[in-house]
Design a protein around this motif. Structure first.
Motif, PDB file in Angstrom:
ATOM      1  N   ALA A   1       0.837  -1.210   0.000  1.00  0.00           N
ATOM      2  CA  ALA A   1       0.000   0.000   0.000  1.00  0.00           C
ATOM      3  C   ALA A   1       0.869   1.257   0.000  1.00  0.00           C
ATOM      4  N   PHE A   2       2.005   1.197   0.712  1.00  0.00           N
ATOM      5  CA  PHE A   2       2.866   2.382   0.848  1.00  0.00           C
ATOM      6  C   PHE A   2       4.136   2.255   0.000  1.00  0.00           C
TER       7      PHE A   2
ATOM      8  N   ILE B   1      -3.380   3.745   7.921  1.00  0.00           N
ATOM      9  CA  ILE B   1      -4.478   3.099   7.211  1.00  0.00           C
ATOM     10  C   ILE B   1      -3.949   2.742   5.827  1.00  0.00           C
ATOM     11  N   GLY B   2      -4.183   1.523   5.396  1.00  0.00           N
ATOM     12  CA  GLY B   2      -3.661   1.105   4.094  1.00  0.00           C
ATOM     13  C   GLY B   2      -4.536   0.025   3.488  1.00  0.00           C
ATOM     14  N   ILE B   3      -4.700   0.099   2.179  1.00  0.00           N
ATOM     15  CA  ILE B   3      -5.511  -0.868   1.443  1.00  0.00           C
ATOM     16  C   ILE B   3      -4.593  -1.537   0.411  1.00  0.00           C
TER      17      ILE B   3
ATOM     18  N   GLY C   1     -10.191   1.326  -4.113  1.00  0.00           N
ATOM     19  CA  GLY C   1     -11.356   1.870  -4.817  1.00  0.00           C
ATOM     20  C   GLY C   1     -12.659   1.143  -4.523  1.00  0.00           C
TER      21      GLY C   1
ATOM     22  N   ARG D   1     -14.164   1.116  -1.633  1.00  0.00           N
ATOM     23  CA  ARG D   1     -14.702   1.807  -0.456  1.00  0.00           C
ATOM     24  C   ARG D   1     -14.329   1.082   0.848  1.00  0.00           C
TER      25      ARG D   1
ATOM     26  N   GLY E   1     -11.382   1.576   2.271  1.00  0.00           N
ATOM     27  CA  GLY E   1     -10.727   2.623   3.063  1.00  0.00           C
ATOM     28  C   GLY E   1     -11.766   3.397   3.867  1.00  0.00           C
ATOM     29  N   SER E   2     -12.864   3.784   3.221  1.00  0.00           N
ATOM     30  CA  SER E   2     -13.928   4.524   3.925  1.00  0.00           C
ATOM     31  C   SER E   2     -14.482   3.692   5.073  1.00  0.00           C
TER      32      SER E   2
ATOM     33  N   TYR F   1      -1.687  12.243  10.035  1.00  0.00           N
ATOM     34  CA  TYR F   1      -0.680  12.880   9.184  1.00  0.00           C
ATOM     35  C   TYR F   1      -0.947  12.465   7.750  1.00  0.00           C
TER      36      TYR F   1
ATOM     37  N   ASN G   1      -0.572  13.266  -1.418  1.00  0.00           N
ATOM     38  CA  ASN G   1      -1.259  11.969  -1.373  1.00  0.00           C
ATOM     39  C   ASN G   1      -2.743  12.177  -1.718  1.00  0.00           C
TER      40      ASN G   1
ATOM     41  N   GLY H   1      -5.066  10.319  -3.021  1.00  0.00           N
ATOM     42  CA  GLY H   1      -6.041   9.307  -2.604  1.00  0.00           C
ATOM     43  C   GLY H   1      -6.435   9.491  -1.152  1.00  0.00           C
TER      44      GLY H   1
ATOM     45  N   ALA I   1      -8.442  12.595  -0.482  1.00  0.00           N
ATOM     46  CA  ALA I   1      -9.842  12.427  -0.901  1.00  0.00           C
ATOM     47  C   ALA I   1     -10.603  11.626   0.151  1.00  0.00           C
TER      48      ALA I   1
ATOM     49  N   TYR J   1     -10.074  11.595   3.383  1.00  0.00           N
ATOM     50  CA  TYR J   1     -10.316  12.385   4.598  1.00  0.00           C
ATOM     51  C   TYR J   1     -11.196  13.618   4.340  1.00  0.00           C
TER      52      TYR J   1
ATOM     53  N   ARG K   1     -14.909  14.600   5.880  1.00  0.00           N
ATOM     54  CA  ARG K   1     -15.156  13.732   7.033  1.00  0.00           C
ATOM     55  C   ARG K   1     -14.765  14.445   8.328  1.00  0.00           C
TER      56      ARG K   1
HETATM   57  C1  LIG Z   1      -5.974   6.150   0.768  1.00  0.00           C
HETATM   58  C2  LIG Z   1      -6.583   4.763   0.745  1.00  0.00           C
HETATM   59  C3  LIG Z   1      -6.600   4.208   2.176  1.00  0.00           C
HETATM   60  C4  LIG Z   1      -8.016   4.872   0.207  1.00  0.00           C
HETATM   61  O1  LIG Z   1      -8.620   3.596   0.274  1.00  0.00           O
HETATM   62  P1  LIG Z   1      -9.743   3.145  -0.770  1.00  0.00           P
HETATM   63  O2  LIG Z   1     -10.374   1.910  -0.237  1.00  0.00           O
HETATM   64  O3  LIG Z   1      -9.156   3.076  -2.118  1.00  0.00           O
HETATM   65  O4  LIG Z   1     -10.745   4.391  -0.682  1.00  0.00           O
HETATM   66  P2  LIG Z   1     -12.316   4.388  -0.932  1.00  0.00           P
HETATM   67  O5  LIG Z   1     -12.653   3.447  -2.056  1.00  0.00           O
HETATM   68  O6  LIG Z   1     -13.030   4.165   0.367  1.00  0.00           O
HETATM   69  O7  LIG Z   1     -12.532   5.901  -1.391  1.00  0.00           O
HETATM   70  C5  LIG Z   1     -12.618   6.965  -0.442  1.00  0.00           C
HETATM   71  C6  LIG Z   1     -12.639   8.271  -1.208  1.00  0.00           C
HETATM   72  O8  LIG Z   1     -11.322   8.530  -1.714  1.00  0.00           O
HETATM   73  C7  LIG Z   1     -11.361   8.702  -3.130  1.00  0.00           C
HETATM   74  N1  LIG Z   1     -10.116   8.115  -3.664  1.00  0.00           N
HETATM   75  C8  LIG Z   1      -9.578   6.922  -3.328  1.00  0.00           C
HETATM   76  N2  LIG Z   1      -8.414   6.760  -3.989  1.00  0.00           N
HETATM   77  C9  LIG Z   1      -8.245   7.860  -4.743  1.00  0.00           C
HETATM   78  C10 LIG Z   1      -7.230   8.307  -5.639  1.00  0.00           C
HETATM   79  N3  LIG Z   1      -6.138   7.552  -5.878  1.00  0.00           N
HETATM   80  N4  LIG Z   1      -7.358   9.510  -6.216  1.00  0.00           N
HETATM   81  C11 LIG Z   1      -8.426  10.301  -5.944  1.00  0.00           C
HETATM   82  N5  LIG Z   1      -9.427   9.938  -5.111  1.00  0.00           N
HETATM   83  C12 LIG Z   1      -9.327   8.745  -4.530  1.00  0.00           C
HETATM   84  C13 LIG Z   1     -12.612   7.962  -3.579  1.00  0.00           C
HETATM   85  O9  LIG Z   1     -13.089   8.468  -4.790  1.00  0.00           O
HETATM   86  C14 LIG Z   1     -13.541   8.271  -2.423  1.00  0.00           C
HETATM   87  O10 LIG Z   1     -14.046   9.597  -2.534  1.00  0.00           O
HETATM   88  P3  LIG Z   1     -15.551   9.945  -2.020  1.00  0.00           P
HETATM   89  O11 LIG Z   1     -15.610   9.565  -0.563  1.00  0.00           O
HETATM   90  O12 LIG Z   1     -15.656  11.408  -2.241  1.00  0.00           O
HETATM   91  O13 LIG Z   1     -16.466   9.121  -2.872  1.00  0.00           O
HETATM   92  C15 LIG Z   1      -5.778   3.796  -0.181  1.00  0.00           C
HETATM   93  O14 LIG Z   1      -5.700   4.365  -1.462  1.00  0.00           O
HETATM   94  C16 LIG Z   1      -4.379   3.485   0.298  1.00  0.00           C
HETATM   95  O15 LIG Z   1      -4.144   2.508   1.001  1.00  0.00           O
HETATM   96  N6  LIG Z   1      -3.403   4.321  -0.108  1.00  0.00           N
HETATM   97  C17 LIG Z   1      -1.991   4.107   0.220  1.00  0.00           C
HETATM   98  C18 LIG Z   1      -1.732   4.237   1.682  1.00  0.00           C
HETATM   99  C19 LIG Z   1      -2.049   5.634   2.196  1.00  0.00           C
HETATM  100  O16 LIG Z   1      -1.714   6.605   1.580  1.00  0.00           O
HETATM  101  N7  LIG Z   1      -2.692   5.695   3.379  1.00  0.00           N
HETATM  102  C20 LIG Z   1      -3.068   6.936   3.997  1.00  0.00           C
HETATM  103  C21 LIG Z   1      -1.896   7.544   4.689  1.00  0.00           C
HETATM  104  S1  LIG Z   1      -2.313   9.072   5.437  1.00  0.00           S
END
Ligand SMILES: CC(C)(COP(=O)(O)OP(=O)(O)OC[C@H]1O[C@@H](n2cnc3c(N)ncnc32)[C@H](O)[C@@H]1OP(=O)(O)O)[C@@H](O)C(=O)NCCC(=O)NCCS
Length: 302
Positions: A174-175, A239-241, A247, A249, A251-252, A273, A278, A280, A283, A285, A288
Protein backbone atom coordinates in the motif's frame (compact mmCIF):
# COMPACT_ATOMS: atom_id res chain seq x y z
CA UNK A 1 30.91 37.52 30.23
CA UNK A 2 31.80 35.87 26.90
CA UNK A 3 29.48 33.00 25.82
CA UNK A 4 31.17 29.58 26.06
CA UNK A 5 32.44 28.31 22.70
CA UNK A 6 30.23 25.80 20.90
CA UNK A 7 31.60 22.31 20.29
CA UNK A 8 29.89 19.56 18.30
CA UNK A 9 30.54 15.86 18.89
CA UNK A 10 28.89 12.53 18.20
CA UNK A 11 26.64 11.72 21.14
CA UNK A 12 27.35 8.44 22.91
CA UNK A 13 25.15 6.29 25.13
CA UNK A 14 25.94 8.52 28.14
CA UNK A 15 24.44 11.51 26.28
CA UNK A 16 21.07 9.81 25.57
CA UNK A 17 19.30 11.33 28.60
CA UNK A 18 20.66 14.81 27.75
CA UNK A 19 19.40 14.51 24.15
CA UNK A 20 15.96 13.41 25.36
CA UNK A 21 15.84 16.34 27.81
CA UNK A 22 16.80 18.81 25.05
CA UNK A 23 14.08 17.32 22.82
CA UNK A 24 11.48 17.64 25.61
CA UNK A 25 12.44 21.28 26.19
CA UNK A 26 12.39 22.16 22.47
CA UNK A 27 9.05 20.34 22.03
CA UNK A 28 7.46 22.29 24.88
CA UNK A 29 8.75 25.59 23.46
CA UNK A 30 7.76 24.86 19.85
CA UNK A 31 4.31 23.48 20.74
CA UNK A 32 4.79 20.29 18.70
CA UNK A 33 7.25 17.38 18.78
CA UNK A 34 10.69 18.24 17.32
CA UNK A 35 11.50 14.56 16.66
CA UNK A 36 9.26 12.11 14.88
CA UNK A 37 8.11 8.84 16.42
CA UNK A 38 10.66 6.78 14.46
CA UNK A 39 13.55 8.87 15.87
CA UNK A 40 12.23 8.63 19.43
CA UNK A 41 11.90 4.86 19.16
CA UNK A 42 15.36 4.57 17.54
CA UNK A 43 16.89 6.80 20.26
CA UNK A 44 15.41 4.50 22.88
CA UNK A 45 17.32 1.67 21.17
CA UNK A 46 14.17 -0.27 20.25
CA UNK A 47 14.80 -0.73 16.49
CA UNK A 48 17.48 -2.46 14.45
CA UNK A 49 18.82 0.83 13.05
CA UNK A 50 20.54 3.40 15.25
CA UNK A 51 20.57 7.06 14.16
CA UNK A 52 23.72 9.22 14.20
CA UNK A 53 23.27 11.83 16.92
CA UNK A 54 25.39 14.98 17.11
CA UNK A 55 25.31 16.99 20.32
CA UNK A 56 26.24 20.68 20.58
CA UNK A 57 27.69 21.92 23.86
CA UNK A 58 28.34 25.44 25.09
CA UNK A 59 31.29 24.74 27.37
CA UNK A 60 30.15 21.61 29.23
CA UNK A 61 26.42 22.19 28.86
CA UNK A 62 24.45 20.31 26.16
CA UNK A 63 22.46 22.95 24.23
CA UNK A 64 21.23 21.37 20.98
CA UNK A 65 21.35 18.18 18.91
CA UNK A 66 20.95 16.75 15.43
CA UNK A 67 19.47 13.30 14.72
CA UNK A 68 20.42 11.79 11.37
CA UNK A 69 19.02 8.63 9.83
CA UNK A 70 21.10 7.33 6.92
CA UNK A 71 19.07 5.26 4.45
CA UNK A 72 19.56 3.96 0.91
CA UNK A 73 17.61 6.68 -0.88
CA UNK A 74 18.41 9.68 1.31
CA UNK A 75 19.53 10.73 4.77
CA UNK A 76 16.95 12.47 6.95
CA UNK A 77 17.80 14.99 9.60
CA UNK A 78 15.96 16.58 12.52
CA UNK A 79 17.33 19.37 14.70
CA UNK A 80 16.68 19.79 18.41
CA UNK A 81 17.00 23.53 19.02
CA UNK A 82 15.79 24.68 22.45
CA UNK A 83 15.78 28.35 23.39
CA UNK A 84 19.14 29.87 24.15
CA UNK A 85 22.03 28.70 22.01
CA UNK A 86 22.11 29.57 18.33
CA UNK A 87 23.52 26.16 17.40
CA UNK A 88 21.42 25.43 14.28
CA UNK A 89 23.86 26.70 11.61
CA UNK A 90 26.85 24.95 13.21
CA UNK A 91 24.91 21.68 13.48
CA UNK A 92 23.88 21.88 9.80
CA UNK A 93 27.49 22.50 8.77
CA UNK A 94 28.65 19.57 10.92
CA UNK A 95 26.07 17.23 9.34
CA UNK A 96 27.06 18.26 5.81
CA UNK A 97 30.75 17.71 6.65
CA UNK A 98 30.17 14.33 8.36
CA UNK A 99 31.62 11.53 6.26
CA UNK A 100 29.12 9.01 7.68
CA UNK A 101 26.39 10.92 5.76
CA UNK A 102 26.77 9.80 2.12
CA UNK A 103 27.84 12.80 0.01
CA UNK A 104 26.26 11.40 -3.17
CA UNK A 105 22.72 11.12 -1.76
CA UNK A 106 20.18 13.77 -0.75
CA UNK A 107 20.02 15.04 2.83
CA UNK A 108 16.47 15.94 3.88
CA UNK A 109 15.81 18.24 6.85
CA UNK A 110 12.43 18.07 8.62
CA UNK A 111 10.85 21.10 10.29
CA UNK A 112 8.03 19.80 12.50
CA UNK A 113 5.10 22.11 13.18
CA UNK A 114 4.41 25.76 12.52
CA UNK A 115 6.37 26.78 15.66
CA UNK A 116 9.50 24.97 14.44
CA UNK A 117 12.86 26.74 14.85
CA UNK A 118 14.20 24.65 11.96
CA UNK A 119 11.91 26.19 9.31
CA UNK A 120 13.23 29.79 9.57
CA UNK A 121 16.78 28.44 9.62
CA UNK A 122 16.15 26.39 6.45
CA UNK A 123 14.36 29.28 4.72
CA UNK A 124 17.19 31.65 5.70
CA UNK A 125 19.74 29.37 4.07
CA UNK A 126 17.63 29.16 0.92
CA UNK A 127 16.93 25.41 1.13
CA UNK A 128 14.17 24.12 -1.13
CA UNK A 129 10.97 22.84 0.52
CA UNK A 130 10.22 19.52 -1.20
CA UNK A 131 7.46 17.96 0.88
CA UNK A 132 4.58 19.06 3.11
CA UNK A 133 3.08 16.75 5.71
CA UNK A 134 -0.22 18.01 7.12
CA UNK A 135 -1.60 17.20 10.54
CA UNK A 136 -5.39 17.08 10.22
CA UNK A 137 -7.63 17.08 13.30
CA UNK A 138 -11.29 16.17 13.86
CA UNK A 139 -13.39 16.52 17.04
CA UNK A 140 -13.73 13.08 18.67
CA UNK A 141 -17.43 13.60 19.34
CA UNK A 142 -18.38 14.17 15.69
CA UNK A 143 -20.91 11.61 14.40
CA UNK A 144 -19.20 8.91 12.32
CA UNK A 145 -20.93 8.37 9.03
CA UNK A 146 -22.13 4.90 8.04
CA UNK A 147 -19.68 3.19 5.70
CA UNK A 148 -20.42 -0.54 5.30
CA UNK A 149 -17.68 -3.07 4.56
CA UNK A 150 -17.74 -4.27 0.94
CA UNK A 151 -19.43 -7.69 0.49
CA UNK A 152 -17.17 -10.69 1.17
CA UNK A 153 -14.95 -8.79 3.60
CA UNK A 154 -14.58 -9.67 7.28
CA UNK A 155 -13.34 -7.51 10.11
CA UNK A 156 -10.96 -8.71 12.82
CA UNK A 157 -8.33 -7.21 15.13
CA UNK A 158 -4.59 -7.69 14.94
CA UNK A 159 -3.08 -10.75 16.66
CA UNK A 160 0.55 -10.02 17.62
CA UNK A 161 2.83 -12.79 16.39
CA UNK A 162 0.16 -14.21 14.05
CA UNK A 163 -0.71 -11.34 11.69
CA UNK A 164 2.74 -9.68 11.54
CA UNK A 165 3.91 -11.06 8.18
CA UNK A 166 0.57 -10.43 6.42
CA UNK A 167 0.47 -6.90 7.78
CA UNK A 168 4.07 -6.12 6.75
CA UNK A 169 3.33 -7.33 3.19
CA UNK A 170 0.15 -5.24 2.78
CA UNK A 171 1.78 -2.23 4.44
CA UNK A 172 4.74 -2.43 2.01
CA UNK A 173 2.41 -2.79 -1.01
CA UNK A 174 0.00 0.00 0.00
CA UNK A 175 2.87 2.38 0.85
CA UNK A 176 5.22 1.30 -1.97
CA UNK A 177 5.77 4.92 -3.01
CA UNK A 178 5.95 6.28 0.54
CA UNK A 179 9.50 6.96 1.71
CA UNK A 180 9.24 5.91 5.37
CA UNK A 181 6.08 3.90 5.98
CA UNK A 182 6.62 1.50 3.05
CA UNK A 183 9.94 0.17 4.33
CA UNK A 184 8.93 -0.79 7.86
CA UNK A 185 10.74 -3.97 8.94
CA UNK A 186 9.56 -6.71 11.29
CA UNK A 187 11.60 -4.95 14.03
CA UNK A 188 9.86 -1.61 13.33
CA UNK A 189 6.47 -3.30 13.74
CA UNK A 190 7.57 -5.16 16.88
CA UNK A 191 8.91 -1.93 18.43
CA UNK A 192 5.39 -0.43 18.15
CA UNK A 193 3.71 -3.59 19.48
CA UNK A 194 6.02 -3.31 22.50
CA UNK A 195 5.05 0.33 23.19
CA UNK A 196 2.81 1.08 26.20
CA UNK A 197 0.17 2.66 23.97
CA UNK A 198 -0.23 -0.42 21.75
CA UNK A 199 -3.76 -1.82 21.91
CA UNK A 200 -4.70 -4.62 19.51
CA UNK A 201 -8.39 -3.77 20.09
CA UNK A 202 -7.82 -0.57 18.07
CA UNK A 203 -5.87 -2.26 15.23
CA UNK A 204 -8.41 -3.41 12.65
CA UNK A 205 -7.83 -5.84 9.79
CA UNK A 206 -10.11 -6.51 6.80
CA UNK A 207 -9.72 -9.97 5.25
CA UNK A 208 -11.46 -11.72 2.38
CA UNK A 209 -14.06 -13.99 4.00
CA UNK A 210 -13.33 -16.65 1.35
CA UNK A 211 -9.54 -16.82 1.09
CA UNK A 212 -8.62 -15.04 4.33
CA UNK A 213 -6.34 -12.74 2.33
CA UNK A 214 -5.55 -9.48 4.11
CA UNK A 215 -7.05 -6.62 2.06
CA UNK A 216 -6.56 -3.61 4.31
CA UNK A 217 -6.07 -2.32 7.82
CA UNK A 218 -6.68 0.66 10.07
CA UNK A 219 -4.36 0.93 13.06
CA UNK A 220 -5.47 3.53 15.60
CA UNK A 221 -3.39 4.95 18.43
CA UNK A 222 -4.21 6.82 21.63
CA UNK A 223 -2.00 9.17 23.61
CA UNK A 224 -2.24 9.96 27.31
CA UNK A 225 -0.45 12.69 29.25
CA UNK A 226 0.46 10.14 31.93
CA UNK A 227 0.08 6.34 32.14
CA UNK A 228 -3.47 5.44 33.17
CA UNK A 229 -4.66 9.05 32.70
CA UNK A 230 -7.37 10.13 30.28
CA UNK A 231 -6.75 9.94 26.52
CA UNK A 232 -5.58 13.31 25.19
CA UNK A 233 -5.42 12.50 21.46
CA UNK A 234 -6.65 9.67 19.26
CA UNK A 235 -4.85 9.04 16.00
CA UNK A 236 -5.52 7.45 12.63
CA UNK A 237 -2.05 5.91 13.00
CA UNK A 238 -1.78 3.97 9.72
CA UNK A 239 -4.48 3.10 7.21
CA UNK A 240 -3.66 1.11 4.09
CA UNK A 241 -5.51 -0.87 1.44
CA UNK A 242 -3.84 -3.58 -0.70
CA UNK A 243 -3.55 -2.16 -4.23
CA UNK A 244 -5.76 -4.99 -5.58
CA UNK A 245 -8.59 -3.88 -3.24
CA UNK A 246 -8.28 -0.12 -3.81
CA UNK A 247 -11.36 1.87 -4.82
CA UNK A 248 -13.87 -0.62 -3.28
CA UNK A 249 -14.70 1.81 -0.46
CA UNK A 250 -12.79 -0.40 1.97
CA UNK A 251 -10.73 2.62 3.06
CA UNK A 252 -13.93 4.52 3.93
CA UNK A 253 -15.30 1.53 5.84
CA UNK A 254 -12.09 0.96 7.83
CA UNK A 255 -11.76 4.68 8.57
CA UNK A 256 -15.29 4.65 10.05
CA UNK A 257 -14.56 1.52 12.12
CA UNK A 258 -11.47 3.14 13.63
CA UNK A 259 -13.14 6.50 14.25
CA UNK A 260 -16.00 4.75 16.03
CA UNK A 261 -13.49 2.87 18.21
CA UNK A 262 -11.67 6.11 19.10
CA UNK A 263 -15.04 7.65 19.99
CA UNK A 264 -15.91 4.63 22.17
CA UNK A 265 -12.65 4.90 24.13
CA UNK A 266 -13.23 8.64 24.65
CA UNK A 267 -10.60 10.32 22.43
CA UNK A 268 -11.43 14.07 22.58
CA UNK A 269 -9.83 14.73 19.16
CA UNK A 270 -8.56 12.56 16.31
CA UNK A 271 -5.35 13.48 14.47
CA UNK A 272 -3.69 12.10 11.36
CA UNK A 273 -0.68 12.88 9.18
CA UNK A 274 -1.11 13.08 5.42
CA UNK A 275 1.33 14.03 2.67
CA UNK A 276 0.31 17.09 0.67
CA UNK A 277 0.62 15.09 -2.56
CA UNK A 278 -1.26 11.97 -1.37
CA UNK A 279 -4.35 12.60 -3.51
CA UNK A 280 -6.04 9.31 -2.60
CA UNK A 281 -5.73 9.76 1.16
CA UNK A 282 -6.70 13.43 1.02
CA UNK A 283 -9.84 12.43 -0.90
CA UNK A 284 -10.59 9.82 1.77
CA UNK A 285 -10.32 12.38 4.60
CA UNK A 286 -12.11 15.21 2.75
CA UNK A 287 -15.65 15.91 3.97
CA UNK A 288 -15.16 13.73 7.03
CA UNK A 289 -14.70 16.55 9.53
CA UNK A 290 -10.88 16.81 9.43
CA UNK A 291 -9.41 20.32 9.35
CA UNK A 292 -5.80 21.39 8.95
CA UNK A 293 -4.16 21.59 12.39
CA UNK A 294 -0.41 21.77 11.79
CA UNK A 295 2.22 21.38 9.08
CA UNK A 296 5.62 19.66 8.83
CA UNK A 297 7.89 20.75 5.98
CA UNK A 298 10.82 18.83 4.52
CA UNK A 299 13.77 20.75 3.01
CA UNK A 300 16.43 19.32 0.77
CA UNK A 301 19.76 20.62 2.05
CA UNK A 302 21.94 18.59 -0.32
C1 LIG B 1 -5.97 6.15 0.77
C2 LIG B 1 -6.58 4.76 0.75
C3 LIG B 1 -6.60 4.21 2.18
C4 LIG B 1 -8.02 4.87 0.21
O1 LIG B 1 -8.62 3.60 0.27
P1 LIG B 1 -9.74 3.15 -0.77
O2 LIG B 1 -10.37 1.91 -0.24
O3 LIG B 1 -9.16 3.08 -2.12
O4 LIG B 1 -10.74 4.39 -0.68
P2 LIG B 1 -12.32 4.39 -0.93
O5 LIG B 1 -12.65 3.45 -2.06
O6 LIG B 1 -13.03 4.16 0.37
O7 LIG B 1 -12.53 5.90 -1.39
C5 LIG B 1 -12.62 6.96 -0.44
C6 LIG B 1 -12.64 8.27 -1.21
O8 LIG B 1 -11.32 8.53 -1.71
C7 LIG B 1 -11.36 8.70 -3.13
N1 LIG B 1 -10.12 8.12 -3.66
C8 LIG B 1 -9.58 6.92 -3.33
N2 LIG B 1 -8.41 6.76 -3.99
C9 LIG B 1 -8.24 7.86 -4.74
C10 LIG B 1 -7.23 8.31 -5.64
N3 LIG B 1 -6.14 7.55 -5.88
N4 LIG B 1 -7.36 9.51 -6.22
C11 LIG B 1 -8.43 10.30 -5.94
N5 LIG B 1 -9.43 9.94 -5.11
C12 LIG B 1 -9.33 8.75 -4.53
C13 LIG B 1 -12.61 7.96 -3.58
O9 LIG B 1 -13.09 8.47 -4.79
C14 LIG B 1 -13.54 8.27 -2.42
O10 LIG B 1 -14.05 9.60 -2.53
P3 LIG B 1 -15.55 9.95 -2.02
O11 LIG B 1 -15.61 9.57 -0.56
O12 LIG B 1 -15.66 11.41 -2.24
O13 LIG B 1 -16.47 9.12 -2.87
C15 LIG B 1 -5.78 3.80 -0.18
O14 LIG B 1 -5.70 4.36 -1.46
C16 LIG B 1 -4.38 3.48 0.30
O15 LIG B 1 -4.14 2.51 1.00
N6 LIG B 1 -3.40 4.32 -0.11
C17 LIG B 1 -1.99 4.11 0.22
C18 LIG B 1 -1.73 4.24 1.68
C19 LIG B 1 -2.05 5.63 2.20
O16 LIG B 1 -1.71 6.61 1.58
N7 LIG B 1 -2.69 5.70 3.38
C20 LIG B 1 -3.07 6.94 4.00
C21 LIG B 1 -1.90 7.54 4.69
S1 LIG B 1 -2.31 9.07 5.44
Amino acid sequence: MCPSPLTIQTADADDAAAVRALAEQATAEAGSPVLNEQSLIALAGATDTAPIVLIARAGEAPVAAAVIEVADAASTLELVLPDGADAGPALLDAVLADDRVPADRPVLLWAHGRGSRTAPLAEGRGYEAIRSLYVLRRPGSLAVEDAPLPPGVELSTFRPGVDNADWLAVNAAAFATHAEQGRWSAADLQARIDEDWFDAAGFFLARSSGSGELLGFHWTKTERAEPGGPITVGEVYVIGIAPAAAGLRLGSALLAVGLRHLQDVGAPVVDLYVDGDNTGARALYANRGFAEHNLDVCYRIR
